[in-house]
Structure formats: C-alpha cells, structure tokens
Design an enzyme around this catalytic site. Structure first.
Site, PDB file in Angstrom:
ATOM      1  N   ASN A   7       0.878  -1.170   0.000  1.00  0.00           N
ATOM      2  CA  ASN A   7       0.000   0.000   0.000  1.00  0.00           C
ATOM      3  C   ASN A   7       0.915   1.220   0.000  1.00  0.00           C
ATOM      4  O   ASN A   7       1.474   1.591   1.022  1.00  0.00           O
ATOM      5  CB  ASN A   7      -0.896  -0.031   1.246  1.00  0.00           C
ATOM      6  CG  ASN A   7      -1.861   1.140   1.281  1.00  0.00           C
ATOM      7  OD1 ASN A   7      -1.802   2.043   0.438  1.00  0.00           O
ATOM      8  ND2 ASN A   7      -2.739   1.141   2.254  1.00  0.00           N
ATOM      9  N   ARG A  93      -2.556  -2.092  -3.524  1.00  0.00           N
ATOM     10  CA  ARG A  93      -3.800  -1.359  -3.295  1.00  0.00           C
ATOM     11  C   ARG A  93      -3.790  -0.140  -4.222  1.00  0.00           C
ATOM     12  O   ARG A  93      -2.830   0.636  -4.243  1.00  0.00           O
ATOM     13  CB  ARG A  93      -3.860  -0.889  -1.849  1.00  0.00           C
ATOM     14  CG  ARG A  93      -5.095  -0.071  -1.616  1.00  0.00           C
ATOM     15  CD  ARG A  93      -5.035   0.691  -0.343  1.00  0.00           C
ATOM     16  NE  ARG A  93      -6.264   1.449  -0.196  1.00  0.00           N
ATOM     17  CZ  ARG A  93      -6.345   2.570   0.476  1.00  0.00           C
ATOM     18  NH1 ARG A  93      -5.287   3.081   1.056  1.00  0.00           N
ATOM     19  NH2 ARG A  93      -7.488   3.206   0.565  1.00  0.00           N
ATOM     20  N   HIS A 182     -13.329   1.826   0.003  1.00  0.00           N
ATOM     21  CA  HIS A 182     -13.280   0.752   1.023  1.00  0.00           C
ATOM     22  C   HIS A 182     -13.804  -0.571   0.461  1.00  0.00           C
ATOM     23  O   HIS A 182     -14.266  -1.435   1.221  1.00  0.00           O
ATOM     24  CB  HIS A 182     -14.158   1.095   2.256  1.00  0.00           C
ATOM     25  CG  HIS A 182     -13.621   2.196   3.121  1.00  0.00           C
ATOM     26  ND1 HIS A 182     -14.447   3.085   3.764  1.00  0.00           N
ATOM     27  CD2 HIS A 182     -12.362   2.543   3.463  1.00  0.00           C
ATOM     28  CE1 HIS A 182     -13.714   3.941   4.472  1.00  0.00           C
ATOM     29  NE2 HIS A 182     -12.441   3.629   4.290  1.00  0.00           N
ATOM     30  N   ARG A 243     -13.619  14.313   8.055  1.00  0.00           N
ATOM     31  CA  ARG A 243     -14.402  14.653   6.844  1.00  0.00           C
ATOM     32  C   ARG A 243     -15.868  14.850   7.199  1.00  0.00           C
ATOM     33  O   ARG A 243     -16.412  14.114   8.019  1.00  0.00           O
ATOM     34  CB  ARG A 243     -14.289  13.545   5.798  1.00  0.00           C
ATOM     35  CG  ARG A 243     -12.903  13.346   5.254  1.00  0.00           C
ATOM     36  CD  ARG A 243     -12.946  12.362   4.078  1.00  0.00           C
ATOM     37  NE  ARG A 243     -11.646  11.791   3.864  1.00  0.00           N
ATOM     38  CZ  ARG A 243     -11.391  10.476   3.831  1.00  0.00           C
ATOM     39  NH1 ARG A 243     -12.366   9.594   3.988  1.00  0.00           N
ATOM     40  NH2 ARG A 243     -10.168  10.048   3.633  1.00  0.00           N
ATOM     41  N   GLU A 386      -8.015  -5.787   5.114  1.00  0.00           N
ATOM     42  CA  GLU A 386      -7.940  -5.370   3.711  1.00  0.00           C
ATOM     43  C   GLU A 386      -6.723  -5.952   2.996  1.00  0.00           C
ATOM     44  O   GLU A 386      -6.790  -6.310   1.829  1.00  0.00           O
ATOM     45  CB  GLU A 386      -7.934  -3.832   3.641  1.00  0.00           C
ATOM     46  CG  GLU A 386      -9.287  -3.262   4.051  1.00  0.00           C
ATOM     47  CD  GLU A 386      -9.279  -1.765   4.309  1.00  0.00           C
ATOM     48  OE1 GLU A 386      -8.950  -1.360   5.434  1.00  0.00           O
ATOM     49  OE2 GLU A 386      -9.607  -1.015   3.385  1.00  0.00           O
TER      50      GLU A 386
END
Ligand code: ADP
Length: 402
Positions: A7, A93, A182, A243, A386
């Site tokens: 990643n 990723r 996601h 956010r 993940e």
C-alpha cells in the site's frame, strides 16, 4: 505462494507478506516519512514473534524504501525467504479505478496508462499507488504485479444509484458519478459473514458498516454492492474523523461568499477540519466517548451525530435491499466501540433488528454475532483485513490466468 501486499502512499509504504492459500501472515510493516532524514522503517515477523525492526534513518525515495523491505524479507534473522524469486506475486492497493477497472487487474504498460488516466479523480492517492507499482516492477521483475481497486467492488451499483442529478455532461465529459471506496473491506467482511452463516454470498442481503478514520457503508444485494455512502470522492456519506460527509452542496458557496474562503481552503476545511473533529475538536472516538461520558456537550453531540447518520443509512439501505439478512460492523470504531454500535442500532426494531446489550459489550477480536435471539436480522462484528483480501484477490486472479 508467497504474496507481498503493498500500500504505497505519497510518503509511506505499508506492506504485509502472506503465504497463500493458507492465508498465513508471515510479516508486515511500514515505512513513513519517505524523503525525510528521519524516515522510520518498522517491521515484524509473525512467527517467531519478537523479530522486530525499528530504524529511523534517511530513506530518499520509494525505490530505496521498497528495497529496504525486500532486503529485510531476505535477511537471515527474519528467516522468511532465501531468494528474491520466492516473492511470487505483488498485490497493490489502488484507490481509484474509475469505470475502467472493474476487477483485480494484472498490471502491464497499458494498465499503467489507464491508471494514470484515473489520476484526476484521485490526485492525492493514485500517483503514489502508481509509483509503488513502478518501483515494485523494477525491483521484482519476475513477480506478477496485480492492482486491487478500492472502487472495484462498487462497480455493480446500478445507474439510478450512482448518478448524481446534475447536467448529464458532468458524467459524460467529466466522469462525475458515485464510485465508492473501502471496497476490499466491504467485500472481505461480506464474505466472512457468508462463511460464518454457511450460506452462499449470492443469496445474502447485507449492510456492511466500515467505521474507521474514514467511514462508509455498503448495501449488498445477493453478494453485490448496490449502493454505498462515499461518492465521487471519499468525502460524501457518513460523518468521519475529519471529513464532513453529506452536506448541503450550497454550504461551500455560502461560506466562500460570507467568510471569504477560496476553493483550497474549503477543500481543506471539509476534508481535514470537519467531521468529529469539526464538531468537538477530537477525531479519536476513544477520546470522544470518554469526554461524552463525563458529560461534555460537544463530544456528546459529535457521538450522537455520528451514530444518527449511520442509523439513517441503515434505514435507507434496508429500504433499498427489500430484505435484510445481516448488518456487519467493522474497522477501528465498528470493531471496538460498543457504545457506537448500540447507538447506531437503537430503535431499529421496525426492521426486525435488535442487538443484545451484553453480547455487544462482550465482543472479542473475531466474528461475533451480537443480535438478540428474537432479532430477525443478524448483527455481526467482524474484524476487517484489507491486506489479506488483496492477497486473496491477487491469488484468485493469478489462478484464473493459469
Ligand atoms: P483507518 O481508517 O485509519 O484505517 P481504523 O480502522 O484503524 O482507521 O480506525 C481508527 C479509529 O478507530 C480511531 O480513530 C479510533 O477512534 C477508533 N478506535 C480504535 N479503538 C477504539 C476503541 N477501543 N473504542 C472506540 N474507538 C476506537
């Protein structure tokens, strides 16, 4: 087969090293502050535990960073691999695949050009992901490199759910639509729920709720994503750490007029100074829960706003799905906060969903059902993974190519 999952961020590389198909985590780590004098390389071997590296020293660029990771995997002390060719594949990723990439993709020069075309949609993430791919390809030329997209799982969403009600040219000329993110997490926990229930995923209707620093939900019908809360960017939907989530789109214009903010300031304020942090000054749910329980008003409000938004979407997605088999909570907050789960599920008896207060508190780091015996909808807490999902999807793709 040993698979390295990478990643790559703008100044960081996170990695995990798996033995597949056993899904065994061999090692993992990260490099932060790449390009700085005080870059930090941390890594540890799963077995035997204790083989830990933690070094602070200059790491000039991503190439040097990934070389360090590979050297570490090869080092005698780690006892992981003796030869670089034992790293048989790399799963990367990639944040944004737009409409171009709907599934895991074996990377070649044409794919790299396609990824570059998606950059305008994820200017902060895709360039760093592409850099990671280029560096890994240079260092491990014999290993197939596979791109796994955060957006891919949501490419099954129908047009009436992914289009925005704006002039058609926004979509046709500028690719403005809901993409969702996601995806690897939603897909992983959905499959975990299916396997726990011992039912085929394509028979299940689920709502998956990923609550971490970033937060999103997915409505999954017969195993496929049919709606999700994040949109063109990860800013839409749930209230997150920093956010704002859903907003009247006129608010930015109003604040530009009234407070004199420019577009960069608005962008920054909505992405980095809003959400939980904007409402109460803290973005870590642990701090918020502690302060809310001590009676502080702003953290209490932030907690209530956060959970109310999730609850509203549970209702919306129950309606979108028609029949609901299970709701799944995952990620840092979803896996660890009994308070958040309780508030999100309060008064959902109307949908046949009731959680058991004690089971909700007793959750451990494994798949845990927390619904009451009388609840017709199952409610699970499932740890997400993940990186493992990236390794699984990488292996699946390579197996189908053989
Ligand atoms: P990221 O999106 O960075 O991967 P994570 O999934 O790791 O985020 O989630 C991070 C969040 O999880 C933190 O902001 C913290 O608020 C929350 N969290 C972690 N542990 C707990 C806990 N025990 N109780 C409440 N919240 C927690």
């Amino acid at each position: 087969m040993k698979i390295l999952v990478v990643n790559s961020g703008s100044s960081s590389i996170k990695f995990k090293f798996f033995s597949m198909p056993e899904e065994k985590l061999l090692a993992g780590g990260s490099i932060e502050r790449i390009g700085k004098e005080d870059a930090r390389f941390r890594a540890s071997v799963t077995s035997p535990p204790g083989e830990v590296t933690d070094v602070v020293a200059k790491i000039g660029d991503h190439r040097e960073g990934l070389s360090k990771v590979i050297d570490w995997l090869l080092a005698k002390e780690t006892e992981l691999i003796d030869d670089i060719e034992e790293i048989e594949a790399v799963g990367h990723r990639v944040v944004h695949g737009a409409e171009l990439f709907q599934a895991p993709t074996l990377i070649d020069s044409k794919v790299l050009r396609g990824l570059a075309d998606c950059t305008a949609l994820a200017p902060l993430h895709n360039p760093a992901n592409i850099l990671g791919i280029e560096v890994a390809t240079g260092l491990l030329p014999k290993a197939p490199q596979v791109a796994i997209f955060d957006t891919a799982f949501h490419q099954s969403i129908p047009d009436f759910a992914y289009r925005y009600a704006v002039p058609e040219s926004f979509y046709t000329d500028y690719k403005v639509r809901r993409y969702g993110f996601h995806g690897t997490s939603h897909s992983y926990v959905a499959k975990q729920a299916a396997s726990y229930l011992d039912r085929p995923i394509d028979e299940l209707n689920l709502i998956t709720i990923h609550l971490g620093n970033g937060a999103s939900m997915a409505a999954i019908k017969n195993g496929q994503s049919v709606d999700t809360t994040m949109g063109l960017t990860p800013l839409e939907g749930l209230i997150m750490g920093t956010r704002c989530g859903d907003l009247d789109p006129a608010i930015p214009f109003y604040m530009m007029e009234e407070a004199g903010f420019d577009t960069d300031q608005i962008d920054n304020l909505l992405n980095k100074s809003s959400g939980l942090k904007g409402v109460c000054g803290f973005n870590d749910m642990r701090d918020i829960e502690t302060r809310a329980s001590q009676g502080e008003a702003a953290p209490k409000l932030a907690l209530n706003m956060f959970c109310y938004r999730v609850k509203k979407y549970i209702g919306a997605y129950a309606a979108a799905l028609g029949r609901l088999d299970a709701v799944v909570f995952t990620a840092g907050i979803g896996e660890n906060s009994a308070t958040v789960r309780e508030l999100c599920c309060e008064n959902l008896g109307i949908f046949g969903l009731e959680i058991d207060a004690q089971k909700n508190i007793d959750v451990q780091a494994k798949i845990c059902p927390i619904q009451k015996d009388t609840s017709t909808v199952k409610v699970f807490v499932i740890p997400t993974n993940e990186e493992l999902e990236i390794a699984i999807q990488t292996l699946d793709l390579l197996n189908t190519k053989d």
